[in-house]
Write a protein that holds these residues in place. Structure first.
Motif: not given
Length: 114
Positions: A31-34, A56-57, A61-62
């Motif tokens: 996953e991401d910012h969305t 987000i680490t 990486e996602s």
């Protein structure tokens, strides 16, 4: 590490030793910012949530670390679950509105063509 053909868990719960369930970090893979920003907004609408944030680490990486801290004895899992459910409802509404508008647009274009 998951072997080829195995799926790794999409969600992990991390809780510090000695804490109750009111402060939990959820690790969301792929996953991401969305999702992170949308879910954070939905969870923060809950008045029982004292803190909600994500990071987000690393850009390569996602993976999201999504932290929730609640007031009182409410388990952090509850606003997380409600936030996901509410977000799905909003997404479904947007999809329904879009599909309805597209249907109307196509019908209008067909009328113009005749």
């Amino acid at each position: 590490m998951a072997e080829e053909g195995e799926r790794k868990a999409a969600l992990e719960m991390v809780q510090a030793d000695g804490t109750d369930g009111s402060c939990v970090t959820f690790v969301l893979h792929d996953e991401d910012h969305t999702l992170g920003n949308s879910l954070r907004y939905m969870v923060m609408k809950n008045p029982d949530v004292q803190f909600c944030g994500y990071c987000i680490t690393h850009p390569s990486e996602s993976k999201i670390n999504f932290r929730i801290q609640t007031r009182g004895s409410l388990p952090a899992v509850e606003p997380f679950r409600k936030g996901l459910t509410d977000l799905m409802g909003v997404c479904q509404h947007v999809l329904n509105t879009f599909e309805k508008s597209m249907k109307e647009y196509r019908a209008q274009k067909e009328e113009e063509m005749q």
